[in-house]
Design an enzyme around this catalytic site. Structure first.
Site, PDB file in Angstrom:
ATOM      1  N   SER A 115      50.095  14.583  40.309  1.00  0.00           N
ATOM      2  CA  SER A 115      49.377  13.507  41.007  1.00  0.00           C
ATOM      3  C   SER A 115      50.334  12.616  41.789  1.00  0.00           C
ATOM      4  CB  SER A 115      48.609  12.654  40.008  1.00  0.00           C
ATOM      5  OG  SER A 115      47.845  13.453  39.154  1.00  0.00           O
TER       6      SER A 115
HETATM    7  N1  SAH Z   1      48.527  14.979  34.843  1.00  0.00           N
HETATM    8  C1  SAH Z   1      49.179  16.021  35.591  1.00  0.00           C
HETATM    9  C2  SAH Z   1      48.413  16.457  36.831  1.00  0.00           C
HETATM   10  C3  SAH Z   1      47.139  17.096  36.479  1.00  0.00           C
HETATM   11  S1  SAH Z   1      46.515  18.316  37.587  1.00  0.00           S
HETATM   12  C4  SAH Z   1      50.600  15.647  35.977  1.00  0.00           C
HETATM   13  O1  SAH Z   1      51.025  14.517  35.682  1.00  0.00           O
HETATM   14  O2  SAH Z   1      51.294  16.490  36.534  1.00  0.00           O
HETATM   15  C5  SAH Z   1      45.123  18.750  36.580  1.00  0.00           C
HETATM   16  C6  SAH Z   1      45.440  19.698  35.459  1.00  0.00           C
HETATM   17  O3  SAH Z   1      44.284  19.805  34.655  1.00  0.00           O
HETATM   18  C7  SAH Z   1      45.773  21.101  35.948  1.00  0.00           C
HETATM   19  O4  SAH Z   1      47.013  21.507  35.467  1.00  0.00           O
HETATM   20  C8  SAH Z   1      44.643  21.943  35.367  1.00  0.00           C
HETATM   21  O5  SAH Z   1      45.035  23.248  34.985  1.00  0.00           O
HETATM   22  C9  SAH Z   1      44.224  21.118  34.161  1.00  0.00           C
HETATM   23  N2  SAH Z   1      42.872  21.386  33.654  1.00  0.00           N
HETATM   24  C10 SAH Z   1      41.746  21.640  34.354  1.00  0.00           C
HETATM   25  N3  SAH Z   1      40.712  21.851  33.515  1.00  0.00           N
HETATM   26  C11 SAH Z   1      41.191  21.703  32.247  1.00  0.00           C
HETATM   27  C12 SAH Z   1      40.622  21.791  30.957  1.00  0.00           C
HETATM   28  N4  SAH Z   1      39.325  22.095  30.744  1.00  0.00           N
HETATM   29  N5  SAH Z   1      41.417  21.594  29.879  1.00  0.00           N
HETATM   30  C13 SAH Z   1      42.739  21.308  30.038  1.00  0.00           C
HETATM   31  N6  SAH Z   1      43.343  21.214  31.241  1.00  0.00           N
HETATM   32  C14 SAH Z   1      42.582  21.405  32.331  1.00  0.00           C
END
Ligand code: SAH
Length: 216
Positions: free
Chosen positions: A63
């Protein structure tokens, strides 16, 4: 030691966050302390402190720093808090939370991302973070209840299982809205009289998808 030009980048980074309204000193200190260049792809490390989201492995994103700082500030994390993050991605948001919370649990649906983030966080010494590969739609019942829950992927509706794992007085923050478009960052607070909803800024997150990813 950081190279002098990198230091300037980091100073501008903090000034930019302040200019955009981040005022909680604890959040600013955490944003200063965590080396963002260690969380981005090596070929993007020169622009690690630019205020933008960036691609990471598995087609996901780290992000934008402003959004990380804003969400962290809104979450109002205290030293005795147990925090759950859904969507570990690079582990950057978890690292920021680790500076403020007692314990951080974070769940990621891609095993590759979970394993990389776990190793990275351990290497950097953030030893109050536990990374689990799994489906965040289930929350993480084994360590519930949580004082704070942060969802860092876009949900089309409030995921019920994690919401039920929130402690009384707890706060849950999530981007709520259609996949692909912009979402509203929503803050849910559980009080004695039930749930209060506050709508915050507009954001753009990758989708929260059910189930663990089949590809690694
Ligand atoms: N917080 C992260 C950025 C998140 S991007 C950082 O600091 O880098 C969103 C993430 O959520 C992705 O890696 C994606 O694979 C994950 N995601 C999506 N659906 C999900 C779920 N049901 N359970 C766990 N992770 C999930």
């Amino acid at each position: 030691m950081s190279a002098p030009d990198e230091r300037v980048g980091r100073m501008e980074f903090l000034l930019g966050l302040r200019r955009r309204g981040i005022s909680d000193q604890r959040v600013l200190r955490a944003m200063d302390a965590v080396p963002r260049e260690d969380f981005v792809l090596p070929e993007l490390s020169d622009s690690a402190y630019a205020d933008q989201a960036m691609p990471i492995a598995c087609g996901q994103t780290i992000s934008q720093p402003y959004v990380v700082a804003y969400m962290t500030e809104q979450l109002d994390v205290q030293r005795d808090h147990r925090v759950l993050e859904i969507g570990t991605g690079s582990g950057y948001q978890a690292a920021i939370l680790s500076q403020l919370a007692g314990e951080v649990f974070t769940v990621e649906r891609y095993r590759t991302l979970a394993d990389t983030a776990r190793a990275r966080l351990a290497h950097l010494g953030y030893d109050n973070v536990t990374v689990i590969a799994g489906d965040g739609f289930k929350g993480m019942p084994e360590h519930a209840p949580y004082d704070r829950i942060i969802v860092t992927a876009a949900a089309e509706a409030v995921p019920e299982a994690p919401a039920a794992q929130l402690a009384e007085g707890g706060i849950m923050l999530l981007p709520l809205g259609e996949h692909g478009g912009a979402q509203r960052l929503v803050k849910l607070t559980i009080g004695k009289d039930g749930l209060t909803r506050q709508d915050l800024i507009w954001v753009r997150f990758v989708p929260l998808l059910a189930g663990q990813a089949r590809e690694l």
